[in-house]
Design an enzyme around this catalytic site. Structure first.
Site, mmCIF file in Angstrom:
data_model
loop_
_atom_site.group_PDB
_atom_site.id
_atom_site.type_symbol
_atom_site.label_atom_id
_atom_site.label_comp_id
_atom_site.label_asym_id
_atom_site.label_seq_id
_atom_site.Cartn_x
_atom_site.Cartn_y
_atom_site.Cartn_z
ATOM 1 N N LYS A 1 -48.668 9.151 -5.019
ATOM 2 C CA LYS A 1 -48.254 8.374 -6.188
ATOM 3 C C LYS A 1 -49.425 7.597 -6.774
ATOM 4 O O LYS A 1 -49.514 7.424 -7.987
ATOM 5 C CB LYS A 1 -47.108 7.433 -5.837
ATOM 6 N N GLY B 1 -47.692 12.779 22.850
ATOM 7 C CA GLY B 1 -46.638 12.851 23.862
ATOM 8 C C GLY B 1 -46.037 14.230 24.034
ATOM 9 O O GLY B 1 -45.938 15.016 23.098
ATOM 10 N N GLY C 1 -45.697 25.081 2.365
ATOM 11 C CA GLY C 1 -44.538 24.497 3.024
ATOM 12 C C GLY C 1 -45.007 23.734 4.242
ATOM 13 O O GLY C 1 -46.202 23.688 4.538
ATOM 14 N N ASP D 1 -38.276 14.341 9.148
ATOM 15 C CA ASP D 1 -38.599 15.700 8.718
ATOM 16 C C ASP D 1 -38.421 16.746 9.798
ATOM 17 O O ASP D 1 -38.319 17.938 9.496
ATOM 18 C CB ASP D 1 -40.060 15.760 8.215
ATOM 19 N N HIS E 1 -31.793 -1.434 -24.956
ATOM 20 C CA HIS E 1 -32.578 -0.870 -26.055
ATOM 21 C C HIS E 1 -33.860 -1.636 -26.251
ATOM 22 O O HIS E 1 -33.834 -2.866 -26.283
ATOM 23 C CB HIS E 1 -31.711 -0.936 -27.314
#
Lengths: 487, 481
Positions: free
Chosen positions: A60, A124, A282, A324, A462
């Site tokens: 970002k 680990g 990927g 993940d 607005h």
């Protein structure tokens, strides 16, 4: 004997740290192991996981650098006198980004200390279901035992298997954010968000960038939105090689890379030279060296990810997984954090609240950002049938683009609703500046079961881009022109 | 002659007339801009398009781009050190855009067969108005129904020299020369937004405030808005009111303290008066047909269907007594009114939980109740206020304004911790607030906020992870991811 720790977390990324810190709040004895295996190019980093070091954060920030390049162009239309030439220096940006990331690594270490979580910089692996063997880089061993173990080792970028020279000469996102020198003329083969986002900001800071894709962009995302995103990138200056896939990468004498690829449309072989080839094929779950077979933790045979149930439990009692690494979950930082926290609350806080993975909003930070929540149009059609859904849509122009004379052809939004009485909103898609900020609140609306009439009752702010969502009224079905005109 | 005559071609008036025309009615719109004391005038579209939201946001954007220029160096962009802003280039670009909008409205009215008169309308008898154009030519028109949508104009101070030497927002957006060293009188959002962007463009700006900032808004947020402006170079003179403006080499302003005998004197190139707006209801013949107005503020009281005390006369937009002065509200009210009159609809305009945003250098978006109002209405013990400071990721690299952006939600304990007040101070506050306003319309609670996943990295996600309450007294200073 008695286990040393109540909770041991393997992996100090978004999910792991959130889980560990939450557990510590309940007064538990908690330890975290974090270890970064250097990339094939030798890149490594500190505590914090993918998001902080080689994901969301540096991505970002570099995206912001690119956006500022556009801002510099806009500024001239708004009266700012900027003498040409304007150019971008990679090393200044990279240094600033890397410094910030390092401060986060430090911040995480301090936080763990403050919360009395023990931190081990060790790799680990399981000895048995309550014992972890931790190794330093030099091979020194430490044994740690725990009542409960959470696996949160995340994933690492994959390399393509059938391309000669891919591993030796190519880099991945793991390396891109830590480069000290500019990547120069770059090729990013295959297309997941990461490669589009990276190609986007590389183009934005002035580099010659090419994206190579075999089939469709942003698999899994709404395809109409995905093509608008790539269309914009093309007009922005990113080159696209569509329906192509690379076959070899060779190193040239001047240290550049010669890439050869097959064009499946024309049936020809083509070639060109680049400074950098960045693979974005990927990500693969980081489970190989964990020794999961020893303890019997089941993984998905295709993806290699750890199979968990709704409470994040693996096939082995007292062993859990978040982030993940888990099968069937979105690969996003906020879901990992939430899952980690809730898990700790269930283990130690007498909570029974499970993680809700429905309607998770996300944003792709391409030069023109794409934010979405809920179902894509094709998923909605598949689920309910095209007769039972209504799609409201609009092409709009951000006010700030007017004076800046910027092209808004791909600024577009659509809302997919159920057609029957209530008209519940199934999905919302928005392409434009600050897409993440726009979508966040609406994601909440969808969590509240928002319907189309309720959105229409909401008054707009607005002038903003987001207000156009509250004014959506042209349906795809009507075939009418969906361009927003005037005030 | 007509089914509907709308007096006022602004946000509300145009929306109403176009909707009525779409429903097959014979509609006329009158729009006329009385020039300012300085002679400024503008085209069709009303305040928002010409001297409000649109030019305001564009100048705000120009100022933000100035900040972006500074940030960009930290992100690796390099260019010559001296960057100056050219006011005339900006005004020309903005006025060109506004011109295109004026044109667009005229085309749009023509396409919908709405008759447009650039004339000043006044009632002379029931169902009949007199329309006077710029040249003084008079025509007369009758209609079954009338909608008043004449909006407002800036108020002056009533001190010597105000109309001769000072300007208002009506003049600022088309000012042909750079305002230079400016004194802004007032603490309304107009005053603060203008002061904010003028400072952002590099001008020497002072704001003179009689008492509080942003009256009517959450005061904690208002003070934070002001504090940010001060740290970024805007000078504030609090508790003073100007008593005289005179011309010497520049413009001399004399002001008096509201608390004592202290006098303040200073010279400026420009004095911008932004102390409020008055409804344009006094000279359109309302007395002639018996439409009552609130004598104190000139505004028109209406029922929940926007009807005045005279059944065939309705009113929408900024002139309404007790309603919000916002373009989207006027548009919504106008559209729904037309649908109720001619489309068989019964849907009324929903004025509850209307979101707004103040486009000061640090933007402030809100929906629902201010904290003090909530305490008044519900009682402090029945509320839980969650809050957090946050640091937009984009500000980290340039190292600016840490622990300045702020998020706050007010929940009603006895109603499932329903969110009754939402406040955010930070970049893109409008974009953030819009979706939350929709969620609040759907009954947003703290629990739902906690259950929703944030988008990372954004500012908006802060609302999905707010743990600290004001009542706990805990420190909300941010220290990292």
């Amino acid at each position: 004997g008695k286990n040393e720790y109540d909770l041991l977390v393997i992996g100090g990324g978004s999910g792991g740290l959130a889980c560990a810190k939450e557990a510590a709040q309940f007064g538990r004895k908690v330890a975290v192991l974090d270890y970064v295996e250097p990339s094939p190019q030798g890149t490594k980093w500190g505590l914090g996981g993918t998001c902080v070091n080689v994901g969301c954060i540096p991505k970002k920030l570099m995206h912001q650098a690119a956006l500022l390049g556009s801002a510099l162009k806009d500024a001239q239309h708004y009266g700012w006198n900027i003498a040409q030439p304007v150019h971008h220096t990679w090393s200044v940006m990279a240094q600033a980004v890397q410094n910030y990331v390092k401060s986060l690594n430090w911040g995480h270490r301090v936080q763990l200390q403050d919360k009395k979580v023990k931190y081990f910089n060790l790799k680990g692996s399981f000895s048995d279901s309550h014992t972890i063997r931790g190794l330093t880089k030099a091979g020194k061993e430490t044994i740690v035992t725990a009542e409960n173990i959470v696996i949160a080792t995340g994933g690492r970028p994959k390399y393509p298997t059938h391309v000669a020279g891919a591993l030796e000469y190519g880099i991945t996102s793991d390396d891109l954010f830590w480069l000290k020198e500019s990547p120069g003329k770059t090729l990013t083969p295959f297309v997941f968000n990461v490669s589009l986002e990276c190609a986007g900001f590389l183009t934005g800071i002035g580099l010659d960038t090419t994206v190579m894709m075999r089939s469709i962009p942003l698999r899994g995302f709404d395809q109409q939105m995905a093509s608008l995103v790539t269309e914009h990138m093309e007009s922005y200056g990113t080159k696209f090689l569509k329906r192509c896939f690379p076959t070899t990468v060779e190193k040239l004498e001047n240290n550049r890379l010669q890439v050869t690829w097959k064009n499946t449309d024309l049936g020809t072989e083509e070639t060109d030279s680049f400074d950098t080839v960045m693979w974005a094929v990927g990500r693969a779950p980081d489970t190989e060296t964990l020794n999961l077979e020893t303890v019997g933790v089941k993984t998905n045979s295709e993806t290699g990810k750890i199979i968990v149930d709704a409470s994040e439990a693996t096939s082995v009692p007292h062993i859990y997984a978040v982030g993940d690494i888990t099968e069937g979950r979105p690969e996003l930082t906020p879901t990992a954090i939430a899952a980690g926290k809730l898990l700790a609350q269930r283990l130690f806080g007498q909570s029974s609240e499970l993680m809700d993975y429905d309607n998770v909003p996300t944003t792709v930070f391409t030069p023109l950002e794409y934010g979405c929540v809920g179902l894509s149009e094709e998923a909605a059609v598949q689920c309910y049938g095209s007769d039972n859904i209504e799609v409201y849509h609009a092409y709009y122009k951000p006010l700030e683009f007017t004076v800046a004379e910027r092209d808004a052809s791909q600024c577009y939004m659509k809302m997919v609703c159920l057609r029957e009485r209530e008209q519940r909103i199934l999905g919302l898609h928005f392409i434009g500046p600050n897409a993440g900020e726009v979508i966040q609140g609406f994601a909440l609306g969808i969590k509240c079961g928002a319907t189309y009439p309720q959105l229409m009752k909401t008054i707009g702010i607005h002038p903003t881009c987001a207000e156009e969502i509250t004014k959506l009224h042209i349906t795809k079905r009507s075939g009418l022109d969906a361009t927003v005109t005037g005030c | 002659d007509y089914d509907l005559i709308v007096i006022g071609g602004g946000s509300g008036g145009l929306a109403c007339s176009k909707e009525a025309a779409t429903l097959g009615k014979k509609v006329m719109v009158l729009d006329y801009v009385v020039p300012t004391p300085l002679g400024t005038s503008w085209g069709l579209g009303g305040t928002c398009v010409n001297v409000g939201c649109i030019p305001k946001k564009l100048m705000h954007q120009a100022a933000l781009l100035g900040q972006a220029l500074q940030d960009s160096r930290k992100y690796g962009w390099q260019y010559e050190e001296q960057v100056k802003h050219n006011w005339e280039v900006m005004v020309e670009a903005i006025q060109n855009y506004i011109g295109s909008l004026n044109w667009g409205y005229r085309v749009s009215l023509r396409e919908k067969s709405v008759t447009y008169l650039n004339s000043y309308g006044e009632f002379i008898e029931p169902h009949k108005i007199k329309a006077t154009n710029r040249k003084g030519q008079v025509t007369y028109h009758t209609a079954e129904t009338f909608v008043l949508a004449t909006g407002e104009r800036p108020r002056y101070l009533g001190i010597p020299g105000d109309k001769e030497y000072c300007i208002t927002s009506d003049d600022l957006f088309s000012l042909p020369y750079c305002p230079g060293k400016t004194l802004v009188v007032g603490a309304s959002y107009v005053a603060l937004e203008c002061a904010g962007f003028l400072a952002g463009l590099g001008l020497d700006v002072t704001v003179m405030v009689r008492s509080i900032l942003l009256r009517g808004f959450d005061q904690e947020m208002a003070e934070k808005v002001g504090a940010h402006m001060e740290t970024h170079g805007v000078k504030f003179i609090r508790k003073f009111v100007p008593v005289q403006a005179s011309a010497s080499f520049r413009l001399k302003v004399t002001a008096k303290s509201t608390e004592g005998p202290e006098i303040f004197e200073e010279e400026y190139n420009t004095v911008l008066i932004a102390v409020g707006r008055d409804a344009c209801t006094r000279s359109i013949g309302l007395e002639t047909i018996g439409v009552k107005i609130n004598e104190k503020n000139g505004k028109v009281p209406v029922n929940d269907e926007e009807q005045t005390n005279v059944p065939y006369v309705y009113a929408i937009g900024d002139i309404l007594d007790g309603k919000l002065e916002l373009t989207p509200v006027a548009i919504q009210a106008g559209k729904l009114l037309a649908r109720r009159l001619y489309g068989g609809s019964s849907t009324k305009c929903d004025y509850i939980n209307v979101p707004t945003t103040v486009f000061t250098p640090l933007e402030y978006g809100s929906c629902g109740l201010a904290e003090e109002r909530a305490i008044e209405e519900y009682g402090k013990q029945n509320l839980e206020v969650y809050h957090s400071l946050f640091w937009p990721l984009e500000w980290t690299v340039p190292g600016r304004d840490n622990n300045t952006c702020y998020a706050k939600i007010i929940c009603s304990k006895h109603d499932n911790n329903r969110v009754i007040g939402f406040h955010v101070l930070g970049p893109n506050a409008g974009e953030i607030t819009q979706g939350f306003a929709a969620a609040i319309k759907c009954g947003l609670t703290k629990e739902l906020l906690d259950e929703t996943i944030g988008i990372h990295p954004t500012c908006g996600e802060v609302f999905t992870t707010m743990d600290i309450t004001k009542s706990s007294g805990q420190d909300i200073t941010q220290r990292g991811c």
